[in-house]
Design an enzyme around this catalytic site. Structure first.
Site, short mmCIF file in Angstrom:
data_model
loop_
_atom_site.label_atom_id
_atom_site.label_comp_id
_atom_site.label_asym_id
_atom_site.label_seq_id
_atom_site.Cartn_x
_atom_site.Cartn_y
_atom_site.Cartn_z
N GLN A 76 0.84 -1.20 0.00
CA GLN A 76 0.00 0.00 0.00
C GLN A 76 0.87 1.25 0.00
O GLN A 76 2.07 1.18 0.28
CB GLN A 76 -0.89 -0.01 1.25
N HIS A 125 -7.47 3.61 20.08
CA HIS A 125 -6.64 2.56 20.69
C HIS A 125 -7.11 2.17 22.08
O HIS A 125 -7.06 1.00 22.45
CB HIS A 125 -5.17 3.00 20.67
N ASP A 159 1.11 0.57 13.68
CA ASP A 159 1.53 1.81 14.35
C ASP A 159 1.90 1.58 15.81
O ASP A 159 2.60 2.39 16.41
CB ASP A 159 0.42 2.87 14.23
N GLU A 177 1.72 -8.15 11.75
CA GLU A 177 1.48 -7.02 10.83
C GLU A 177 2.09 -7.38 9.47
O GLU A 177 3.24 -7.80 9.40
CB GLU A 177 2.12 -5.75 11.42
N ASP A 229 1.70 -12.48 7.17
CA ASP A 229 0.27 -12.50 6.86
C ASP A 229 -0.49 -13.17 8.01
O ASP A 229 -0.29 -14.37 8.28
CB ASP A 229 0.07 -13.27 5.55
N ASP A 241 -6.94 -5.04 14.37
CA ASP A 241 -6.76 -3.62 14.08
C ASP A 241 -6.29 -3.46 12.63
O ASP A 241 -5.18 -2.98 12.38
CB ASP A 241 -5.74 -3.03 15.07
N PRO A 284 -4.75 -4.83 1.32
CA PRO A 284 -4.32 -5.98 2.12
C PRO A 284 -5.31 -6.37 3.22
O PRO A 284 -5.20 -7.46 3.78
CB PRO A 284 -2.99 -5.52 2.73
N1 SPD Z 1 -11.15 4.37 8.19
C1 SPD Z 1 -10.32 4.15 9.30
C2 SPD Z 1 -10.15 2.72 9.73
C3 SPD Z 1 -8.89 2.57 10.47
C4 SPD Z 1 -8.72 1.32 11.20
N2 SPD Z 1 -7.41 1.06 11.72
C5 SPD Z 1 -6.62 2.13 12.14
C6 SPD Z 1 -5.28 1.72 12.64
C7 SPD Z 1 -4.91 2.41 13.89
N3 SPD Z 1 -4.10 1.60 14.72
#
Ligand code: SPD
Length: 287
Positions: A39, A70, A94, A114, A145, A163, A170
């Site tokens: 991405q 979070h 993140d 991740e 994956d 998350d 992806p």
């Molecule tokens: N449209 C926003 C969706 C975001 C979902 N994940 C955000 C990652 C933050 N840790």
């Protein structure tokens, strides 16, 4: 010069939420722009919301409101669970969910899977507060994956936090029924899953179909809400699913909450309970 959304000039970023509406933020600096194998990852400095992370032009987090997402993704399942020791995070490169998870006194180990190592690297550099838990000894980071990873684990985790980003690129597989079956099987019998779903204003269909999949797989599934100004419609729908009856409606543990409550900015025990109160139209599709 145009940015990922086609804006002319470098002063503004816009994420279109529909062809006719979106969020626009004034940008002072483009800090990073990298096309990873998965991405387009961009980091920008905004005037109103601090540092901004986008993936394929969609807002993932800003300094100013990331804590809401979070804290709600993490403390709702962690405090509803009787004793969360082993935790899995899918996505979340993140590190924001990790930062909240390591506050829990019962935690023994958290594994984050991740897919995109570039997201982790850029967040460590540009979001040091969000990414602070990567140096914690209880954190294991797997770049890979999650769909393949999960199939290897049965009855392993107390809590799974999904998350991912929006269901394009992806993250498409993270909204499929087969993925949720694998999450269910990777949880212990009293395990809980939280997962981000979508906008209660724009994504009724996605919310309805996601909860339908969960109810075919888990014993219980509930939607809950959090106020996230930079996400489409400003309110975001998250979900909590449990393998056992009563798991998703368990009262949050007050004793454990008090051990880190001073560090929180959004989550409270009242917010935990109130977040499950849904507007009438959402309740019709989500319950
Ligand atoms: N449209 C926003 C969706 C975001 C979902 N994940 C955000 C990652 C933050 N840790």
């Amino acid at each position: 010069m145009s940015d990922s959304t086609g804006n002319i000039g470098q002063s503004w970023f816009t994420e279109f939420h529909t062809p006719h509406a979106g969020l626009t933020l004034r940008i002072t600096e483009h800090l990073a722009r990298k096309q990873s194998p998965y991405q387009l990852v961009e980091v920008m400095e905004t005037v109103e919301y601090g540092t901004l992370l986008t993936l394929d032009g969609m807002v993932m987090l800003t300094d100013r409101d990331e804590h809401v997402y979070h804290e709600m993704m993490t403390h709702v399942p962690m405090l509803a669970h009787p004793n969360p020791k082993r935790v899995l995070v899918v996505g979340g490169g993140d590190g924001g969910c990790l930062r909240e998870i390591v506050k829990h006194p019962s935690l023994e180990k958290v594994t984050q899977v991740e897919i995109d190592g570039d997201v982790v690297d850029l967040c460590k550099k540009h979001f040091p507060d969000v990414a602070q838990a990567y140096s914690n000894k209880k954190v294991e980071l797997v770049i890979g994956d999650a769909i393949d990873y999960l199939r290897r684990y049965k009855g392993e985790f107390d809590v799974a936090i999904i998350d991912g980003s929006d269901p394009v690129g992806p993250a498409v597989g993270l909204f499929e029924r087969s993925f949720f079956t694998d999450v269910h099987d990777a949880l212990k019998p009293d395990g809980l899953m939280s997962c981000q779903i979508g906008s209660p204003l724009y994504s009724h269909e996605r919310i309805a179909s996601t909860l339908k999949h969960w109810r075919e797989v888990f014993t219980e599934a509930k939607a809950y809400l959090a106020h996230i100004p930079t996400y489409p419609s400003g309110v975001w729908c998250l979900g909590l699913a449990s393998r056992e009856p009563g798991g998703s409606s368990a009262q949050p543990n007050q004793v454990r909450f008090r051990t880190f409550s001073e560090s929180l900015r959004y989550y409270t025990l009242d917010i935990h309970k109130g977040a499950f109160a849904l507007p009438a139209d959402l309740a019709r599709v989500a319950t």
